[in-house]
Write a protein that holds these residues in place. Structure first.
Motif, mmCIF file in Angstrom:
data_model
loop_
_atom_site.group_PDB
_atom_site.id
_atom_site.type_symbol
_atom_site.label_atom_id
_atom_site.label_comp_id
_atom_site.label_asym_id
_atom_site.label_seq_id
_atom_site.Cartn_x
_atom_site.Cartn_y
_atom_site.Cartn_z
ATOM 1 N N UNK A 76 0.747 -1.112 0.142
ATOM 2 C CA UNK A 76 0.003 -0.161 0.022
ATOM 3 C C UNK A 76 0.820 1.385 -0.085
ATOM 4 N N UNK A 77 2.210 0.901 0.375
ATOM 5 C CA UNK A 77 2.972 2.355 0.496
ATOM 6 C C UNK A 77 3.928 2.457 -0.259
ATOM 7 N N UNK A 78 4.602 1.600 -1.135
ATOM 8 C CA UNK A 78 5.350 1.655 -2.146
ATOM 9 C C UNK A 78 4.990 1.194 -3.405
ATOM 10 N N UNK A 130 -3.466 8.356 -2.903
ATOM 11 C CA UNK A 130 -2.084 8.409 -3.273
ATOM 12 C C UNK A 130 -1.173 9.688 -2.839
ATOM 13 N N UNK A 131 -1.884 10.931 -2.749
ATOM 14 C CA UNK A 131 -1.082 11.976 -2.273
ATOM 15 C C UNK A 131 -0.797 11.819 -0.758
ATOM 16 N N UNK A 132 -1.772 11.447 -0.082
ATOM 17 C CA UNK A 132 -1.611 11.204 1.589
ATOM 18 C C UNK A 132 -0.309 10.356 1.697
ATOM 19 N N UNK A 133 -0.118 8.951 0.902
ATOM 20 C CA UNK A 133 0.734 8.127 0.944
ATOM 21 C C UNK A 133 2.056 8.610 0.605
ATOM 22 N N UNK A 134 2.055 9.335 -0.541
ATOM 23 C CA UNK A 134 3.237 9.983 -1.003
ATOM 24 C C UNK A 134 4.064 11.073 0.305
ATOM 25 N N UNK A 141 10.420 12.797 2.733
ATOM 26 C CA UNK A 141 11.242 13.569 3.988
ATOM 27 C C UNK A 141 10.470 14.520 4.599
ATOM 28 N N UNK A 142 10.387 14.437 5.934
ATOM 29 C CA UNK A 142 9.437 15.404 6.692
ATOM 30 C C UNK A 142 9.967 16.836 6.506
ATOM 31 N N UNK A 171 -5.258 14.268 5.586
ATOM 32 C CA UNK A 171 -5.053 15.256 4.615
ATOM 33 C C UNK A 171 -4.723 14.727 3.145
ATOM 34 N N UNK A 172 -4.670 15.624 2.212
ATOM 35 C CA UNK A 172 -4.203 15.601 0.768
ATOM 36 C C UNK A 172 -5.006 14.113 -0.054
ATOM 37 N N UNK A 173 -6.292 14.082 0.266
ATOM 38 C CA UNK A 173 -6.967 13.096 -0.410
ATOM 39 C C UNK A 173 -7.399 13.629 -1.649
#
Length: 430
Positions: free
Chosen positions: A150-152, A297-301, A306-307, A360-362
């Protein structure tokens, strides 16, 4: 096909009807109409209880049927219960069905959802996940060869899925919620990056409330103190004693010292606020149905990135008198195109603390919910729905290290003599 059974029992029962024979089996168990359709409202009378013996024959080939029988036997005699088609796992719909069952049985329990609250709640599909259940809850694809992380976004043979990936950090006491679709590489990366941040933030509470993590109950060490479980003091009743070691000289009047707040220097337990936010959202992505993943997708990105500082919605952090001894996550996903409400928000609780946050970012959000006008409704909703918590709204946008301030107040019971180790903590303010 699945049917859902809602009764006066706290447990909701789900039964899979795999074959026509199964349907006939349950149509013989439940009351039906002239067209042999199972009625929605059933009564657990003596006649119904006597029909439960049909499970005995079936259990010879499938022992799981005995567990189903046991649940039916526990339904209070002569009480009404409901049978509905489909697997109802939406917390709001289940709440409504529970209310209907209570009314059928003459129980008048005031609803904590007024019309306005219910209208908002009905906009969402809500699921809850309890990390403290004995039975494991697996999320995602069973077949390893078909799994996509789900993450990469990778799958075998590029990545492996050999290790158990906990959807919520095991360090927070999650033993039962497992995500099959988190590859070993991402699992290891999160264990080094964002997951230690939330553990450090909550570390004193995890120790004080004896939360069993991956390596047992966590020891919390700061510059001038050490909190740990005193195993030698554990008695037959399984009561736990927390040992506090202070690195400072004690005054002559020990009673006065312990009746004042003791500032514990936890500056070594550093965490990045935004990493805590990322970790909370990572939990959400780990548990949602895979059909929703394209919307995140944008949430996962962002979780993977890098924070760096970015403006995020405020996060509600609450304290309660009710203690949760295992992590609990409730996730709500909007079912309509009403963009005035966030597409996804969640409530996460552990010990006496809870986080209520917008994911956020959905792609289904029209607004970022970072302005006071757009976020105001969320603040009102959280304070209204979850009145058992004392809420504050916090910025977790920072990418800089910080630490949690810990003020501890202790008391010496009257029966405890000076020099005795039997000193109990009164409260810990984190």
């Amino acid at each position: 096909m699945t049917i859902t059974i809602v009764s006066l029992l706290e447990q909701v029962l789900y039964i899979n009807l795999l074959t026509h024979t199964d349907y006939n089996f349950f149509s013989n168990l439940f009351e039906s109409n002239d067209r042999k359709e199972i009625l929605k409202i059933q009564t657990a009378n003596k006649e119904f209880k006597s029909r439960l013996k049909i499970f005995d024959e079936v259990s010879k080939s499938d022992k799981r049927c005995l567990k189903t029988k046991a649940v039916f036997e526990d339904i209070p005699e002569n009480s009404k219960f409901i049978v509905v088609a489909g697997k109802i796992d939406d917390a709001i719909l289940l709440y409504s069905l529970k209310q209907e069952v209570d009314k059928l049985n003459g129980i008048n329990i005031p609803s904590n959802l007024d019309n306005t609250k219910y209208q908002i709640a009905s906009l969402y599909y809500t699921q809850s996940f309890n990390g403290g259940t004995k039975r494991r809850h697996y999320i995602g694809e069973l077949n390893k060869s078909n799994r996509i992380c789900r993450f990469c976004g990778n799958q075998t043979p590029v990545v492996s899925f050999d290790h158990t990936s906990h959807a919520i950090s095991e360090s927070l006491g999650n033993k039962s919620i497992i995500c099959r679709e988190e590859c070993d590489k991402c699992n290891e990366r999160f264990s080094r990056t964002i997951e230690p941040d939330i553990a450090n933030m909550l570390s004193p509470l995890l120790t004080i409330y004896s939360i069993h993590g991956k390596n047992g109950i966590r020891t919390t060490s700061g510059k001038n103190f050490k909190l740990s479980l005193e195993k030698s003091a554990q008695n037959y009743a399984n009561d736990r004693t927390i040992k506090l070691q202070l690195k400072q000289e004690l005054p002559d009047k020990l009673e006065e010292f312990f009746n004042e707040q003791i500032p514990l220097d936890a500056s070594s337990l550093k965490y990045i606020p935004q990493n805590v936010y990322k970790c909370l959202c990572k939990y959400v992505v780990s548990v949602i149905n895979k059909r929703y993943l394209p919307d995140f997708k944008k949430t996962i990105n962002w979780i993977n990135s890098t924070t760096k500082y970015c403006k995020l919605p405020l996060v509600a952090i609450g304290n309660s008198q009710i203690i949760t001894d295992a992590p609990y996550l409730m996730v709500s996903i909007r079912k309509t195109n009403n963009y005035n409400y966030p597409y996804c928000f969640a409530l996460f609780s552990i010990t006496n603390m809870a986080f209520a946050f917008i994911v956020p970012f959905t792609s289904k959000d029209k607004y970022l919910f970072t302005t006071s006008s757009k976020h105001a409704f969320f603040q009102e909703m959280i304070q209204s729905w979850y009145g058992g918590f004392k809420w504050s709204f916090n910025k977790l946008s920072s990418s800089k290290n910080t630490y949690t301030r810990v003020d501890l107040t202790l008391q010496i019971p009257s029966e405890c003599k000076l020099g005795s180790p039997e000193i109990q903590y009164r409260s810990a303010k984190v």
